[in-house]
Write a protein that holds these residues in place. Structure first.
Motif: not given
Ligand SMILES: Cc1cc2nc3c(=O)[nH]c(=O)nc-3n(C[C@H](O)[C@H](O)[C@H](O)COP(=O)(O)OP(=O)(O)OC[C@H]3O[C@@H](n4cnc5c(N)ncnc54)[C@H](O)[C@@H]3O)c2cc1C
Length: 497
Positions: A42-46, A88-93, A114-125
């Protein structure tokens, strides 16, 4: 030839749950999906970064600290460490998923622009790395794209939206199910930050005493609030919810905002109580519709990305707001000279929460009597409310300011004296939060500036000294607001009401 399966079994790969606005264990779709698959990390990211959402207000930070403390303890009981990271969640996750050797990553969906493109980028990665991704519905009962008008458009008016949404809410809420048994993963490869190092709590000065006295952040506190409400306040909610001196509402808003209790549990609890006791039908329906406003606000920010920061009705984008910092400050501090307004603003400052009826009165006073931009009020609420929520806050302010979807018309201007007399007739609310007026008789409590000198003297009130004179005359403020609207009408033939 060696059979392919003759060696020792490779260690099972864990699933990672990314906690966000869902700080609970119960009825948590992402956690349940991960637990189904096996070991859970489990993770929580500030989240920190210019394009990673609005920085949290002070009251939200206070709540988050305590809510994470509670979640850490709950997860620890199941042998799961809540890894805390910042950045930055895009790197951390993706990095975390790799370090843990995660087979899958699960999270519950969010709906911000703001969160939708971030989540989509993480999902793609993650997908590119061969890690499975599960995203889940949890924050709402109806996804913003699920409820459509007959012609396939988005609803702009609440009543038909909720009529169309209610059966979907029922259907989804019924799916609430216990989380499967949890097994922790070994997170040894990753070191967690310390919550204390995040400086979420106020220190100098520490203004959080009233918040600690009022709230118990975390899952246990949330379920207690729900139980109290269903047992003691659901009956009579329809009328009681308008009386700010009574604990007649659920006080669930911060718990729902942080996802310490699922919206399904809340909806189902009300539904079950209504089924068990037919006398609760009418009040229960009013409560469900308030939950419906939360759904409605969420779909507004989803479909109209500017909604949190721009007037939804375009004509209002050139409204002649005044920029008066001393009026704004008097409002923020509860020093306007209008007792119901001041009581609300002081309740907010002390407890991080304000009664809904009073939110409407103070907001109307700011945008109409004082002609301040609704965004100045929204920003103050963002900093001071423990339930500050991008969707509900903007929707509340735009509703009052007349510029939102299905909003109250701007020309409807609350009279702060008569609102006080109607909804706080015995003065208990004002006496609690504006104690310097406590001895005034009810007749003058909501309009001390009309009290005869002798009554003021006997009540120990010295207007302009112990309590302010009104910062604006009601009739003058009202006229100014109507004039501002009239000036807008001259330049815009668009939708103003
Ligand atoms: C100017 C203004 C700003 C507001 N800002 C916020 C905010 O930042 N966060 C927030 O959660 N609510 C906001 N509201 C809505 C409402 O005032 C609060 O949700 C409510 O007072 C919370 O108390 P409660 O949990 O006891 O409500 P209850 O009456 O018990 O309602 C139950 C739940 O329904 C939802 N709800 C109730 N009323 C509304 C509403 N009008 N719009 C959307 N959801 C609603 C909330 O999740 C609430 O917890 C705002 C309203 C106004 C007028």
């Amino acid at each position: 030839m060696q059979p392919a399966h003759s060696g020792p079994n490779p260690p099972a790969r864990p699933s990672l749950v990314w906690f966000r606005e869902d700080l609970r264990i119960d009825d948590h779709p992402a956690l349940a999906a991960a637990a189904q698959a096996g070991q859970v990390c489990a993770v929580y990211i500030l989240e920190e970064g210019a394009d990673l959402g609005r920085p949290l207000g002070g009251a939200l930070k206070w709540w988050l600290h305590h809510s994470l403390t509670s979640l850490q303890a709950n997860l620890a009981e199941h042998g799961i460490e809540l890894i805390l990271l910042r950045g930055d969640t895009r790197q951390l996750i993706p990095t975390l998923a790799k370090s843990l050797g995660a087979e899958s990553v699960h999270w519950n969906r969010r709906y911000y622009a703001w969160s939708r493109p971030v989540d989509a980028a993480i999902k793609a990665d993650l997908t590119g790395m061969g890690v499975q991704v599960g995203t889940h519905k949890a924050y709402v009962l109806t996804e913003p794209w699920e409820i459509k008008t007959g012609s396939g458009g988005n609803f702009k008016v609440f009543t038909p939206f909720f009529r169309a949404a209610q059966s979907s809410c029922d259907a989804w809420a019924e799916l609430a199910a216990p989380t499967p048994p949890l097994t922790g993963c070994s997170g040894a490869a990753v070191s967690s930050e310390k919550l204390e190092d995040w400086d979420l709590l106020p220190i100098a000065p520490d203004w959080s005493g009233g918040l600690s006295q009022t709230w118990q952040p975390g899952e246990v506190g949330a379920h207690k609030r729900l139980k109290r409400f269903i047992d003691k306040a659901l009956l009579g909610y329809g009328d009681g919810r308008n009386i700010p001196s009574k604990p007649a509402t659920s006080f669930l808003s911060p718990h729902l905002h942080f996802g310490e209790i699922s919206i399904r549990r809340v909806w189902n609890a009300a539904r079950a109580a209504m089924r068990a006791n037919p006398a609760l039908q009418a009040d229960g329906q009013v409560f469900l519709s308030e939950l419906g406003w939360r759904e409605f606000s969420t779909q507004l920010i989803y479909h109209y990305e500017d909604f949190p920061q721009e007037s939804w009705k375009e004509a209002f984008r050139s409204f002649p707001w005044k920029n008066d910092s001393s009026a704004l400050r008097a409002w923020q501090r509860g020093q306007t000279g209008y007792p119901i307004v001041d009581a609300g603003m002081r309740q907010l400052w002390k407890t991080g929460w304000m009664h809904n009826r009073v939110r409407m009165i103070v907001a109307s006073f700011l945008v109409k009597h004082l002609l301040q931009d609704w965004r100045a009020g929204e920003a103050w609420f963002w900093d001071t409310l423990v339930d500050a929520d991008v969707a509900n806050n903007a929707a509340g302010w735009q509703w009052v300011a007349g510029c939102g979807a299905d909003a109250a018309p701007y020309f409807r201007i609350f009279n702060p004296m008569s609102q006080g007399e109607k909804f706080d007739p015995d003065g208990n609310y004002v006496r609690t939060w504006v104690p310097e007026l406590a001895k005034l008789p009810n007749k003058y409590l909501h309009r001390p500036f009309e009290a005869p000198t002798e009554i003021l003297r006997l009540s120990g009130v010295h207007l302009g000294r112990t309590y302010p004179l009104p910062i604006v005359n009601h009739e003058k403020g009202r006229k100014q607001a109507l004039d501002a609207l009239a000036s807008l009408k001259q330049t815009h033939s668009g939708d103003l009401v």
